[in-house]
Structure formats: structure tokens, C-alpha cells
Design an enzyme around this catalytic site. Structure first.
Site, PDB file in Angstrom:
ATOM      1  N   HIS A   1       0.738  -1.088  -0.076  1.00 54.36           N
ATOM      2  CA  HIS A   1       0.064  -0.102   0.042  1.00 54.36           C
ATOM      3  C   HIS A   1       1.012   1.210  -0.074  1.00 54.36           C
ATOM      4  O   HIS A   1       0.501   2.329  -0.838  1.00 54.36           O
ATOM      5  CB  HIS A   1      -1.177  -0.111   1.172  1.00 54.36           C
ATOM      6  CG  HIS A   1      -1.705   1.101   1.464  1.00 54.36           C
ATOM      7  ND1 HIS A   1      -3.210   1.764   0.745  1.00 54.36           N
ATOM      8  CD2 HIS A   1      -1.342   2.335   2.041  1.00 54.36           C
ATOM      9  CE1 HIS A   1      -3.240   2.763   1.193  1.00 54.36           C
ATOM     10  NE2 HIS A   1      -2.268   3.378   1.934  1.00 54.36           N
ATOM     11  N   GLU A   2       1.915   1.275   0.894  1.00 57.93           N
ATOM     12  CA  GLU A   2       2.940   2.546   0.951  1.00 57.93           C
ATOM     13  C   GLU A   2       3.524   2.683  -0.427  1.00 57.93           C
ATOM     14  O   GLU A   2       3.705   3.648  -0.992  1.00 57.93           O
ATOM     15  CB  GLU A   2       3.900   2.381   2.026  1.00 57.93           C
ATOM     16  CG  GLU A   2       3.097   2.059   3.426  1.00 57.93           C
ATOM     17  CD  GLU A   2       2.228   3.167   3.526  1.00 57.93           C
ATOM     18  OE1 GLU A   2       2.391   4.419   3.402  1.00 57.93           O
ATOM     19  OE2 GLU A   2       1.247   3.129   4.437  1.00 57.93           O
TER      20      GLU A   2
ATOM     21  N   HIS B   1       1.455   4.297  -3.041  1.00 61.19           N
ATOM     22  CA  HIS B   1       1.492   5.762  -2.573  1.00 61.19           C
ATOM     23  C   HIS B   1       2.614   6.430  -3.317  1.00 61.19           C
ATOM     24  O   HIS B   1       2.448   7.306  -4.121  1.00 61.19           O
ATOM     25  CB  HIS B   1       1.620   6.240  -1.294  1.00 61.19           C
ATOM     26  CG  HIS B   1       0.205   6.046  -0.713  1.00 61.19           C
ATOM     27  ND1 HIS B   1      -0.897   6.812  -1.060  1.00 61.19           N
ATOM     28  CD2 HIS B   1      -0.190   5.579   0.614  1.00 61.19           C
ATOM     29  CE1 HIS B   1      -2.059   6.532  -0.257  1.00 61.19           C
ATOM     30  NE2 HIS B   1      -1.401   5.952   0.759  1.00 61.19           N
TER      31      HIS B   1
ATOM     32  N   GLU C   1      -6.256   7.108  -1.204  1.00 59.63           N
ATOM     33  CA  GLU C   1      -6.034   6.060  -0.096  1.00 59.63           C
ATOM     34  C   GLU C   1      -6.529   4.782  -0.993  1.00 59.63           C
ATOM     35  O   GLU C   1      -6.018   3.557  -0.891  1.00 59.63           O
ATOM     36  CB  GLU C   1      -6.714   6.098   1.389  1.00 59.63           C
ATOM     37  CG  GLU C   1      -6.013   7.122   2.063  1.00 59.63           C
ATOM     38  CD  GLU C   1      -4.684   6.530   2.398  1.00 59.63           C
ATOM     39  OE1 GLU C   1      -4.423   5.308   2.651  1.00 59.63           O
ATOM     40  OE2 GLU C   1      -3.508   7.313   2.352  1.00 59.63           O
TER      41      GLU C   1
END
Length: 308
Positions: free
Chosen positions: A179-180, A183, A249
Site C-alpha cells: 500500500h505504501e 502511494h 488511499e
């Protein structure tokens, strides 16, 4: 610190064809069904990412429109917008890099010898993501189960907390790290810095516009609607930035699912994070929490529903 990886499904071990030969037609059909389901899930996630991208463009267009409105009212209509990127402010001042920001919060670099399993996870995900440079890892001294990404592909850093590493399995940590990394791939640090810069300009221009309107005309009936719109512009900008953050997100969640071997592990990690912070399951937390337009993150239940 990291739990060991459990046995892989046959479809991920490259032996699905062999499994069919030894397990009979029924097992081969089941493997084919799982493969079809996997492809369908990837297609759904691709369509979801396209939807999030369009939503991002709409929110950014709204910020640009608000800025133009306020600029027109304050005679600054034709001044250029802040450059899109994470390193420039409206005045062109150089901002602190990701390492400096993390050190300011007390984070320290994590060496490979301290967390070899975490580095192995990050290396695998970075390779899948096509990053030429793996992000640097930092340990945050704060309490809680959290992870944060800062910077772009050329200077990215990911910070994690001890509780995150202690309470999640290896596959769940991989989901959070993915997930990071998503980003970073999406340039979210730059996007949010740009949006914040536009928001600050909107607030300044709205204030200046109201002052100019009052100075140029005493006809409050004629200028009242325009002044009201300018007065509301800063709040509208805050709402748009919160919406932008929530969209980014959800987009990072969708991208992360393609970067890990066990997509369901991200959902499991989100459930653990919700329980750790609230003591509730995602559904019960969703039923108790009020939806707030200024929330920078979507609720866990909403995130899970987008991933299912």
C-alpha cells in the site's frame, strides 16, 4: 519479528498443471476456476483504479476552479498555479526531504541486519512495482500500528512502527508495505503537497478578494453573493483536499493488491489495524462512526468493500 510464510497455494507455485495430472479432473477444474477468478479480480481492480484516477482529476479540477475564482475576484486571475510536485511551495522555497521529515519526528533508519525479513518483503514488492530504487526504511518511535510513505520514486522513504511489525503476519505486513509503495508509484506525496499549496492560495486570495470587493463597492446587495462564495471557498478547498486524500488511499489499496502474492492479506491487515485502534471490527466501527466530509482516510469498512 516477522512470522514465517505459510505454504503457497498451488496456483502460485507454478505446479497447477502437475496438480491436475495427479489430482484428477476435479482438482484441475478447481485450479482453472481459481485462475479465472484471479484474472477477473485483476480486471476489477484495474477498472477501479481508472475510476479513482478520474475522481482524482475531478477533485484537482475543482481546486483549480476555486483558485481561479478567488484569483479573478482579487485581480490575480492570470498568476500561475503552484508547480505540481512535492518539493516546491508556492513561493518556490525548497522543502525538507523525506529523510529530514522523518528524523524530525524521531524516526531512525532501519538497517538490513535489523530487519532482514522486512527488507526481503520490500525488495520483492519494489521489483514487482518496477521501482529502480527500493525505498529506505525507517522505524517510528510512536505507539500504534502505522506505516507512512514519503517522497517519490527517486527519494522515497517508508516508516513503520514496532507494533505493526510485531502484530501482523509476514503476508499482512507485505500488504501494508505494498500500500505504501503504491502511494510512491502514484506520486501521492507530490499530489497532496500541490493540493495544500493551492489551498493556501485559495485562502489568501479569498481574503484579499473579499477585502477588495468591500473597498470597491458599498452595494452589499450586489456583491453579497460573490463575497459569500469567496468566504466559503477555503472551506470548500478543505473538503476537496479531504476527498482527494480518500481517493488516493483507495487507489493505493487497489494497486497494492497487484503487488502482493496473497491479496486477502491486505484485508486481514486492515481488520487488525481497525481492532488495534478502536477495539471493534470494521463493520461495528462503521456502524458507530459518523461519516465526516473532512476525514482524510476512508473508513476501514469502505476500504474493504472496495477490495472485495
Amino acid at each position: 519479528m516477522l512470522q514465517s510464510v505459510g505454504p503457497f497455494p498451488l496456483a502460485f507455485c507454478g505446479v497447477s498443471a502437475y496438480a491436475g495430472s495427479i489430482g484428477g479432473k476435479g482438482q484441475a477444474d478447481e485450479t482453472l476456476r481459481q485462475t479465472n477468478d484471479h484474472d477477473a479480480a485483476r480486471l476489477r481492480r484495474s477498472l477501479t483504479r481508472d475510476l479513482h484516477s478520474r475522481d482524482t482529476h475531478r477533485v484537482m479540477a475543482g481546486l483549480i476552479g476555486l483558485r481561479a475564482l478567488c484569483g479573478h475576484a482579487s485581480d490575480k486571475y492570470w498568476e500561475s498555479l503552484p508547480a505540481f510536485g512535492g518539493n516546491q511551495s508556492p513561493a518556490g522555497r525548497r522543502q525538507s526531504g523525506p529523510r529530514d521529515v522523518l528524523r524530525a519526528f524521531g524516526a531512525r533508519p532501519l538497517s538490513c541486519s535489523e530487519a532482514p525479513g522486512l527488507y526481503a518483503i520490500l525488495s520483492n514488492i519494489s521489483r514487482r512495482a518496477g521501482l529502480e530504487r527500493a525505498p529506505e526504511l525507517f522505524l517510528l518511535p510512536c505507539h500504534g500500528m502505522n506505516a507512512y510513505a514519503l517522497g517519490g520514486p527517486e527519494d522515497a522513504c517508508i516508516s513503520v512502527t514496532r507494533e505493526l511489525l510485531r502484530c501482523l503476519s509476514r503476508e499482512e505486513i507485505a500488504g501494508i508495505i505494498a500500500h505504501e509503495v503504491a502511494h510512491i508509484l502514484h506520486g501521492d506525496t507530490g499530489a497532496m503537497h500541490w493540493a495544500s499549496a493551492v489551498q493556501r492560495e485559495i485562502a489568501a486570495l479569498a481574503q484579499r478578494g473579499i477585502r477588495d470587493l468591500m473597498a470597491r463597492s458599498q452595494d452589499f446587495v450586489r456583491i453579497g453573493s460573490q463575497a459569500l462564495l469567496l468566504a466559503a471557498a477555503p472551506v470548500m478547498a478543505e473538503l476537496l483536499i479531504a476527498a482527494l486524500s480518500r481517493v488516493r488511499e483507495l487507489a493505493a489499496d487497489a494497486r497494492a493488491m497487484d503487488l502482493i502474492e496473497h491479496p486477502k492479506a491486505l484485508v486481514a491487515a486492515l481488520c487488525k489495524l481497525e481492532y488495534f485502534h478502536t477495539g471493534l471490527s470494521p463493520l461495528h466501527a462503521h456502524l458507530r462512526q459518523d461519516t465526516h466530509a473532512l476525514r482524510s482516510h476512508p473508513g476501514t469498512w469502505e476500504r474493504i468493500s472496495h477490495l472485495s
